[in-house]
Design an enzyme around this catalytic site. Structure first.
Site, PDB file in Angstrom:
ATOM      1  N   CYS A 130       1.000  -1.254   0.098  1.00 49.76           N
ATOM      2  CA  CYS A 130      -0.217  -0.077   0.227  1.00 49.76           C
ATOM      3  C   CYS A 130       0.764   1.653   0.007  1.00 49.76           C
ATOM      4  O   CYS A 130       1.602   1.505   1.068  1.00 49.76           O
ATOM      5  CB  CYS A 130      -1.011  -0.012   1.533  1.00 49.76           C
ATOM      6  SG  CYS A 130      -1.885   1.545   1.784  1.00 49.76           S
ATOM      7  N   CYS A 133      -0.215   4.110   1.812  1.00 49.47           N
ATOM      8  CA  CYS A 133      -0.234   4.077   4.128  1.00 49.47           C
ATOM      9  C   CYS A 133       1.145   3.932   3.937  1.00 49.47           C
ATOM     10  O   CYS A 133       1.581   5.055   5.035  1.00 49.47           O
ATOM     11  CB  CYS A 133      -0.653   2.430   4.496  1.00 49.47           C
ATOM     12  SG  CYS A 133      -2.142   1.945   3.385  1.00 49.47           S
ATOM     13  N   ASP A 134       2.138   3.674   2.785  1.00 49.88           N
ATOM     14  CA  ASP A 134       3.600   3.192   3.420  1.00 49.88           C
ATOM     15  C   ASP A 134       4.355   4.457   3.068  1.00 49.88           C
ATOM     16  O   ASP A 134       5.650   4.464   2.681  1.00 49.88           O
ATOM     17  CB  ASP A 134       3.535   1.846   3.410  1.00 49.88           C
ATOM     18  CG  ASP A 134       3.624   0.857   4.490  1.00 49.88           C
ATOM     19  OD1 ASP A 134       2.909   1.512   5.294  1.00 49.88           O
ATOM     20  OD2 ASP A 134       3.257  -0.416   3.957  1.00 49.88           O
TER      21      ASP A 134
END
Ligand code: NAP
Length: 303
Positions: A130, A133-134
């Site tokens: 993701c 997200c990261d």
């Protein structure tokens, strides 16, 4: 008889339980594995409002405790079937059958894996599924994205504004995702396209250091990278509902923002429904909506 049975104790399901309990409903949450869903694999959540940093495990544990403290029953059993009767619904697990007025399907979706050695071990240590997200952890670093669908294309575009170099690795010579995004990608000067190739090896000590990429004719190349974003599709966990719940061609529950499925009294929340952004914040939002809709359904059917 329960008012609401929630299937799945991830962020969507546990949030649904919190909202349902705050509306004084009798709630059972059924979970096949451990609470928290996919978020427990995230080392650091930085994009959930209010919490500047929190680990996925801590986030899930807080949510679990909040639902329990409010009086939700949480039972670890695997749901294998659901049934819709005129007066009530049934949820069948590997151990017993439960009855409820409404059901919320919050089983999520699992990332499709490449299936190569160390993929699980390096999750959060150079491997991610993701970019939203990261991605921020890879500022001015070298990353690669693998996949050829819209998710891979959008992740590559997103990462190109953060990382110094983005390799986009696809197993064919044409992308499945939209031409328009491909055009946008080609305008970027820090994206390198690698076609007809697969990631065949992950090299790491504590964290990922490089990947082996093998092309169609078997030639290999070692790429030194800091992060690999795997975007080769997702598998929604709806197999056990497919007999009665309408799914799209990818297996996601057909439902809009109101979280209603094709069956009155059965709702869906989180990553297993059709939606454009699958994030923690959209999962918890769905949980709130689905529970509120379930409470409304109970009120209407008891008039
Ligand atoms: P997807 O469309 O199923 O694409 C998966 C990609 O991964 C394909 O290019 C596939 O290659 C490749 N792949 C699968 N298994 C692989 C493996 N083992 N090794 C290497 N490559 C592999 O999945 P997605 O990109 O996650 O998208 C899912 C759905 O959501 C799609 O309908 C997509 O259009 C939609 N979506 C839409 C948007 C948007 O509208 N903005 C954004 C994201 C996603 P092949 O092409 O060779 O099969």
């Amino acid at each position: 008889m329960y008012d609401i049975i929630v299937i799945g104790a991830g962020p969507a399901g546990l949030t649904a339980a919190i909202y349902a309990r705050r509306a004084s409903k009798k709630v059972l949450v059924l979970e096949a594995k451990t609470y928290g869903g996919q978020i427990v694999n995230t080392l650091d959540i930085e994009n959930y409002p209010v919490e500047r940093h929190i680990s996925g495990f801590d986030f899930a544990t807080k949510l679990y405790n909040q639902a329990k403290d409010l009086g939700a029953e949480i039972v670890f059993e695997k749901v294998i079937d659901i049934k819709n009767n005129d007066e009530f619904k049934e949820v069948i697990t590997n151990k017993q059958t439960y009855k409820a007025k409404t059901i919320i399907l919050a089983t999520g979706a699992d990332n499709r894996k490449l299936g190569i050695d160390n993929e699980d071990k390096l999750l959060g240590k150079g491997i991610s599924y993701c970019a939203t997200c990261d991605g921020a952890f890879y500022k001015n670093k070298i990353v690669a994205v693998v996949g050829g669908g819209n998710t891979a294309l959008e992740e590559a575009l997103y990462l190109s504004d953060i990382a110094s170099t983005v390799y986009l690795i696809h197993r064919r010579d044409e992308f499945r995702g939209s031409d328009r995004t491909v055009k946008d990608l080609k305008k970027k000067n820090n994206i390198e396209f690698i076609y007809n190739s697969n990631v065949t090896k992950l090299n790491a000590n504590e964290t990922l250091e490089s990947i082996e990429v093998t092309n169609k004719v078997g030639q290999t190349n070692n790429l030194e990278i800091d992060g690999l974003f795997i975007a080769v599709g997702r598998i929604p966990e709806n197999q056990n509902f497919a007999k009665i719940i309408e799914l799209d061609e990818h297996g996601y529950v057909k439902a809009g923002e109101d979280c209603h499925t094709n069956i009155p009294g059965i709702f869906v929340a989180g990553d297993n429904r059709i939606k454009s952004l699958r994030q923690l914040v959209t999962a918890t939002s769905d949980g709130a909506v689905a529970a509120t809709e379930a409470v409304k359904y109970i009120r209407e059917s008891e008039k």
